[in-house]
Write an enzyme that holds these catalytic residues in place. Sequence first.
Site, mmCIF file in Angstrom:
data_model
loop_
_atom_site.group_PDB
_atom_site.id
_atom_site.type_symbol
_atom_site.label_atom_id
_atom_site.label_comp_id
_atom_site.label_asym_id
_atom_site.label_seq_id
_atom_site.Cartn_x
_atom_site.Cartn_y
_atom_site.Cartn_z
ATOM 1 N N SER A 64 11.074 10.932 21.393
ATOM 2 C CA SER A 64 10.888 10.929 19.936
ATOM 3 C C SER A 64 12.031 10.241 19.182
ATOM 4 O O SER A 64 12.288 9.065 19.374
ATOM 5 C CB SER A 64 10.693 12.373 19.492
ATOM 6 O OG SER A 64 10.462 12.459 18.134
ATOM 7 N N ASP A 276 8.974 8.115 12.899
ATOM 8 C CA ASP A 276 10.030 8.344 13.884
ATOM 9 C C ASP A 276 9.694 7.547 15.158
ATOM 10 O O ASP A 276 8.704 6.810 15.207
ATOM 11 C CB ASP A 276 10.251 9.840 14.150
ATOM 12 C CG ASP A 276 9.157 10.443 14.994
ATOM 13 O OD1 ASP A 276 8.032 9.900 14.990
ATOM 14 O OD2 ASP A 276 9.407 11.461 15.670
ATOM 15 N N ASP A 278 8.401 8.053 18.057
ATOM 16 C CA ASP A 278 7.104 8.139 18.750
ATOM 17 C C ASP A 278 5.947 8.299 17.757
ATOM 18 O O ASP A 278 4.826 8.643 18.143
ATOM 19 C CB ASP A 278 7.098 9.253 19.802
ATOM 20 C CG ASP A 278 7.301 10.636 19.214
ATOM 21 O OD1 ASP A 278 7.845 10.732 18.093
ATOM 22 O OD2 ASP A 278 6.920 11.630 19.867
ATOM 23 N N ASP A 280 5.121 10.457 15.360
ATOM 24 C CA ASP A 280 4.428 11.696 15.000
ATOM 25 C C ASP A 280 5.035 12.338 13.752
ATOM 26 O O ASP A 280 4.700 13.462 13.400
ATOM 27 C CB ASP A 280 4.372 12.701 16.168
ATOM 28 C CG ASP A 280 5.727 13.212 16.588
ATOM 29 O OD1 ASP A 280 6.753 12.694 16.110
ATOM 30 O OD2 ASP A 280 5.765 14.149 17.417
ATOM 31 N N GLU A 370 6.080 20.364 8.465
ATOM 32 C CA GLU A 370 7.494 20.702 8.435
ATOM 33 C C GLU A 370 8.133 19.763 7.427
ATOM 34 O O GLU A 370 7.650 18.641 7.217
ATOM 35 C CB GLU A 370 8.131 20.480 9.811
ATOM 36 C CG GLU A 370 7.624 21.438 10.855
ATOM 37 C CD GLU A 370 8.428 21.360 12.150
ATOM 38 O OE1 GLU A 370 8.880 22.400 12.615
ATOM 39 O OE2 GLU A 370 8.609 20.250 12.693
ATOM 40 N N ALA A 371 9.246 20.218 6.826
ATOM 41 C CA ALA A 371 9.912 19.369 5.841
ATOM 42 C C ALA A 371 10.273 18.013 6.456
ATOM 43 O O ALA A 371 10.267 16.981 5.778
ATOM 44 C CB ALA A 371 11.162 20.077 5.330
ATOM 45 N N SER A 497 19.039 26.528 17.261
ATOM 46 C CA SER A 497 18.182 25.361 17.451
ATOM 47 C C SER A 497 17.303 25.582 18.680
ATOM 48 O O SER A 497 17.704 26.256 19.629
ATOM 49 C CB SER A 497 19.072 24.137 17.648
ATOM 50 O OG SER A 497 18.373 23.161 18.378
HETATM 51 C C1 16G Z 1 11.261 19.401 17.725
HETATM 52 C C2 16G Z 1 9.933 19.828 17.170
HETATM 53 C C3 16G Z 1 9.965 19.805 15.662
HETATM 54 C C4 16G Z 1 11.073 20.654 15.131
HETATM 55 C C5 16G Z 1 12.396 20.282 15.765
HETATM 56 C C6 16G Z 1 13.390 21.352 15.414
HETATM 57 C C7 16G Z 1 7.710 19.363 18.040
HETATM 58 C C8 16G Z 1 6.756 18.313 18.476
HETATM 59 N N1 16G Z 1 8.884 18.921 17.626
HETATM 60 O O1 16G Z 1 11.533 18.075 17.434
HETATM 61 O O2 16G Z 1 8.734 20.293 15.208
HETATM 62 O O3 16G Z 1 11.211 20.520 13.745
HETATM 63 O O4 16G Z 1 12.247 20.254 17.188
HETATM 64 O O5 16G Z 1 14.512 21.269 16.172
HETATM 65 O O6 16G Z 1 7.419 20.559 18.075
HETATM 66 P P1 16G Z 1 15.585 22.423 16.194
HETATM 67 O O7 16G Z 1 14.934 23.661 16.765
HETATM 68 O O8 16G Z 1 16.664 21.864 17.034
HETATM 69 O O9 16G Z 1 16.017 22.651 14.775
HETATM 70 MG MG MG Z 2 8.550 12.542 17.153
#
Ligand code: 16G
Ligand code: MG
EC number: 5.4.2.3
Length: 562
Positions: A64, A276, A278, A280, A370-371, A497
Amino acid sequence: MDLGAITKYSALHAKPSGLVLQYGTAGFRTKAEHLDHVMFRMGLLAALRSKQTKSTVGVMVTASHNPEEDNGVKLVDPLGEMLAPSWEEHATCLANAEEQDMQRVLIDISEKEAVNLQQDAFVVVGRDTRPSSEKLSQSVMDGVTVLGGQFHDYGLLTTPQLHYMVYCRNTGGRYGKATLEGYYQKLSKAFVELIKQASCSGDEYRSLKVDCANGIGALKLREMEHYFSQGLSVQLFNDGSKGKLNHLCGADFVKSHQKPPQGMEIKSNERCCSFDGDADRIVYYYHDADGHFHLIDGDKIATLISSFLKELLMEIGENLNIGVVQTAYANGSSTRYLEEVMKVPVYCTKTGVKHLHHKAQEFDIGVYFEANGHGTALFSTAVEMKIKQSEQLEEKKRKAAKMLENIIDLFNQAAGDAISDMLVIEAILALKGLTVQQWDALYTDLPNRQLKVQVADRRVISTTNAERQAVTPPGLQEAINDLVKKYKLSRAFVRPSGTEDVVRVYAEADSQGSRLVIWIFIICPLHILFKVPAKPGQSTVSALNRDGDICQLRSLSHFRVE
Ligand code: 16G
Ligand code: MG
């Protein structure tokens, strides 16, 4: 299962010793050179999942928005959804098994999940444009083959295109044709039909600048553009012809730095968007006449889309419910606008597309974003039935039902999709005659900041209430509450995270609340890293002044504000 063959081929995709990885929010992600064994093993696992579900399963090779040197892999379940949680655990076990334990782990998974090993398996594979992706996707296919499965290699695809292919293949073609041509035609036909209904289709609505993050989105949008060019002309930037993937460009860069990507010249009030790596995720933005940058993120996209869909439902006069799903990162102004002005119910889930997606399935129309720009809308069979019956409706209602039918076709209901979302947004702006500034003016975002605290183990934080409240470490949430109640329209939370070993801290407040952000950004890291009581006041100040470790905080070396 030919265990002998598995052992033999597994040795050709050997696991580096000591490497432990976890199937996180978006699958496995790390440096590409560490991933060969993971890819082979995910090929094995996808074949098992396909046997168990008696359906086609997908495997996408991508990292991604991560840097070009990284790569990753995620499995796509039969209805185009993210892998079921119990299988995420199997994925982690299998990826971390030592060579000599591989057979046992595979047998364990097969037994636990009651997989009939005689069943056929079919796996479809896609990959992004990273230099490492082709070889890694070959390792996935090796895994599928060794387990006796068959595969179809789609080659270069955006992540949501692979989700779409899986969904089409498991719904007997009812959702669409499982080819790129099928995808392009389905979406473009719906888009062109919608645009025909727009009374405002002047130049203002006809062109859009797209930053493709030097990724797969550029290739696919270029292949697709002539299908919809009678409705929209796109000008591509960061198309991969020179720049590096995700470097100083793309949706993640634009959202987290709140500035335009490099390599794109923006005139005032021109509508622009970024995908981004990929494709999405999508965010929009523009420069106003004074040269100020305005970001239109996933929250505002959800607002535009859900308002439009609600209006359509009202016109059709049907009693169908609509709900919007967000995460804790949604700006408070967006939630308030949706609930108080649009009168649309809003729900909050944990971060990560799969959580939002599942919640959105509970409504006749579920819009989730998501934002950061991941999102789509889902439509129940009740909605599709109503549309089928619309022939009997009076003309005005029939027109609205037709519009809804096209909008449904334009969304990728298998996954958030930058190309599909872009066309939905462009169609709605044209249909409603909204300029990018008018869209932006629906509400004003509350000022907000995010902080990333580097920790040895992110499990020091556990949360509840869709990640909006910290349960551990003790005392932290109470201290946040004490601070937040002093500032108007304020909110703050900490969460581990799901993708890296950091704790994320978020704070927002009205423009008078910048001191809240400062205090939150001081007390939370102190509490998390050094167990200093999380209260602004004497102890915090003396902790900040003490020599030693804590002093490093003053140079901000332990955390980064993004
Ligand atoms: C990943 C998630 C995205 C989320 C991000 C948060 C998918 C396809 N992608 O990129 O939705 O906003 O992680 O990352 O689910 P974090 O947990 O490190 O804040
Ligand atoms: Mg992506």
